[in-house]
Design an enzyme around this catalytic site. Structure first.
Site, PDB file in Angstrom:
ATOM      1  N   CYS A  99       0.847  -1.189   0.000  1.00  7.28           N
ATOM      2  CA  CYS A  99       0.000   0.000   0.000  1.00  7.28           C
ATOM      3  C   CYS A  99       0.881   1.236   0.000  1.00  7.28           C
ATOM      4  O   CYS A  99       1.905   1.274   0.702  1.00  7.28           O
ATOM      5  CB  CYS A  99      -0.892  -0.016   1.252  1.00  7.28           C
ATOM      6  N   HIS A 141      -9.142  -3.581  -1.844  1.00  7.74           N
ATOM      7  CA  HIS A 141      -8.110  -2.842  -1.112  1.00  7.74           C
ATOM      8  C   HIS A 141      -8.431  -1.349  -1.102  1.00  7.74           C
ATOM      9  O   HIS A 141      -8.393  -0.707  -0.051  1.00  7.74           O
ATOM     10  CB  HIS A 141      -6.740  -3.094  -1.772  1.00  7.74           C
ATOM     11  N   GLU A 142      -8.745  -0.802  -2.262  1.00  4.27           N
ATOM     12  CA  GLU A 142      -8.994   0.642  -2.348  1.00  4.27           C
ATOM     13  C   GLU A 142     -10.278   1.041  -1.617  1.00  4.27           C
ATOM     14  O   GLU A 142     -10.307   2.057  -0.924  1.00  4.27           O
ATOM     15  CB  GLU A 142      -9.037   1.107  -3.807  1.00  4.27           C
ATOM     16  N   HIS A 145     -10.120   1.630   2.121  1.00  3.40           N
ATOM     17  CA  HIS A 145      -9.673   2.958   2.566  1.00  3.40           C
ATOM     18  C   HIS A 145     -10.862   3.879   2.862  1.00  3.40           C
ATOM     19  O   HIS A 145     -10.765   4.757   3.713  1.00  3.40           O
ATOM     20  CB  HIS A 145      -8.779   3.619   1.515  1.00  3.40           C
TER      21      HIS A 145
END
Length: 177
Positions: A99, A141-142, A145
């Site tokens: 990341c 993953h994004e 956030h």
């Protein structure tokens, strides 16, 4: 404009992001252009607005080739706003992730193998895609956030978490910052 990327430990990375309510504005288009420039400058596979200190439900991702993930297949460049993810099976896969907000480190992270992501592009047009593999991993993953989640929070076995230069000596550690 290339934004500085927030690092793990910054409390702004732990917030839940706000929905975007206005599409197709000059400010939104500029933010997206700046995010792509920032992501490409950092050799990222994706970037979420919270990583640059902007608390909005906006992620971008996509590349043809990526030096941080040399074996990954290409992922189409995508702008995804106010995303909703739906797993298409119970199957998960473990794979190594890094990341931009956790530079120089990698961890083995479980993710859904297949999913549908829905949301909007910058013009307010609906997006709905069924994806699997690395594409599905990048989206998960994004979008994490946007909920204040960093990939180390998903690691189940911390013996599978460490510095990229130790775990993957064949990769250039300068590409993983």
């Amino acid at each position: 404009m290339i934004y500085p990327i927030l690092k793990m430990g910054d409390p702004r990375l732990l917030k839940v992001s706000e929905l975007i309510k206005e599409f197709d504005t000059p400010a939104l288009h500029q933010l997206i252009a700046d995010m792509f420039e920032t992501m490409q400058h950092a050799n990222g596979a994706g970037l979420a607005a919270p990583q640059i200190g902007i608390n909005l439900q906006l992620v971008i991702f996509g590349f043809k080739q990526n030096p941080r993930y040399p074996d990954a297949p290409n992922v189409p460049e995508t702008v995804l706003i106010n995303p909703v993810l739906t797993p298409l099976s119970d199957q998960t896969d473990d794979a190594w992730e890094g990341c931009l907000s956790v530079p120089g480190m990698r961890g083995l992270v479980p993710r859904w193998s297949r999913l549908r992501y829905e949301g909007f592009d910058q013009f307010g047009q609906k997006i709905s895609r069924d994806v699997d593999g690395f594409h599905a991993r990048v989206v998960q993953h994004e979008t994490d956030h946007l909920n204040g989640v960093l990939y180390p929070m998903r690691i189940k076995d911390f013996t599978k978490f460490g510095f990229t230069e130790v775990l993957f000596p064949e990769l250039d550690p300068n590409e993983d910052d």
